[in-house]
Design an enzyme around this catalytic site. Structure first.
Site, short mmCIF file in Angstrom:
data_model
loop_
_atom_site.label_atom_id
_atom_site.label_comp_id
_atom_site.label_asym_id
_atom_site.label_seq_id
_atom_site.Cartn_x
_atom_site.Cartn_y
_atom_site.Cartn_z
CG ASN A 99 37.07 26.56 45.50
OD1 ASN A 99 37.37 25.92 46.52
ND2 ASN A 99 36.07 26.20 44.72
CG HIS A 153 62.20 36.98 39.48
ND1 HIS A 153 62.65 37.44 40.70
CD2 HIS A 153 61.07 36.29 39.73
CE1 HIS A 153 61.81 37.04 41.65
NE2 HIS A 153 60.85 36.35 41.08
N GLY A 174 39.58 27.13 37.73
CA GLY A 174 40.61 26.49 38.54
C GLY A 174 41.92 26.30 37.81
CB THR A 182 50.96 36.03 28.82
OG1 THR A 182 50.32 35.90 27.55
CG2 THR A 182 51.33 34.65 29.37
CE LYS A 183 50.74 39.18 23.79
NZ LYS A 183 52.01 39.32 24.12
NE ARG A 211 43.44 30.44 20.72
CZ ARG A 211 43.09 29.34 21.38
NH1 ARG A 211 43.23 29.28 22.67
NH2 ARG A 211 42.56 28.31 20.77
#
Length: 186
Positions: free
Chosen positions: A83, A113, A140, A163-164, A178
């Protein structure tokens, strides 16, 4: 190794290397053409996207505006839909399985970084690939962080920060994202 080869291998690389800068400039020019075009759904494969992306199967549709860093590291399966307002920092490969959908303003980041400010100021970075299975729905405003894998049929809630890794056949939400329930597929 060239900086491009280091980037592809997941090693630290200098992001202002002339070859990488030229690749980003190429992508910017193609994205400018794409984002200014009057290409419509049903017009068939977009020729600018065909030139920009690493691989693009049939039925891919990307709403404008769209942004990516290189394009060549994006590999999209059949009937993938992005989208409006999605941004992909494809310093490493981003592979998306067939029939996956992304809501507006989804962000996919492969670049990472150093935490140390002196190292960070050196212009060195690294990148980790992201893999998204088939039939995935990303709501979204979600953010996918470097190195994650999202399993087939997963649903990622709007605004989530992944993040995982997320397994297949689940609904996952939140920051950090999660699993909140399993899906019964069938």
């Amino acid at each position: 190794m060239t900086e491009r080869e280091k980037m592809a291998a997941g090693l630290d690389y200098y992001d202002m290397d002339p070859e990488l800068s030229a690749m980003r400039n190429r992508a910017r020019k193609l994205l400018r053409d794409f984002n200014r075009s009057d290409f419509l759904e049903g017009d068939g494969p977009n020729p600018v996207l065909k030139e920009l992306l690493g691989t693009m199967a049939d039925g891919v549709f990307i709403e404008m505006p769209f942004h990516c860093a290189y394009g060549v590291n994006l590999h999209l399966g059949e009937n993938v839909y992005f989208n409006a307002g999605c941004a992909i920092l494809d310093c490493a490969d981003v592979r998306v399985g067939a029939n996956s959908m992304f809501g507006p303003a989804v962000q996919i980041y492969t670049a990472t970084h150093a935490f140390d400010p002196v190292e960070r100021a050196s212009g060195r970075e690294s990148a980790q690939p992201i893999t998204i299975g088939h039939d995935v729905w990303v709501g979204g405003g979600a953010i996918l962080c470097p190195g994650v894998t999202i399993g087939d049929n997963a649903v990622i809630g709007a605004g989530s920060v992944v993040t995982k890794d997320i397994p297949a056949n689940v609904v996952a939400v939140g920051n950090p994202c999660r699993v909140v329930r399993e899906l019964e597929i069938g």
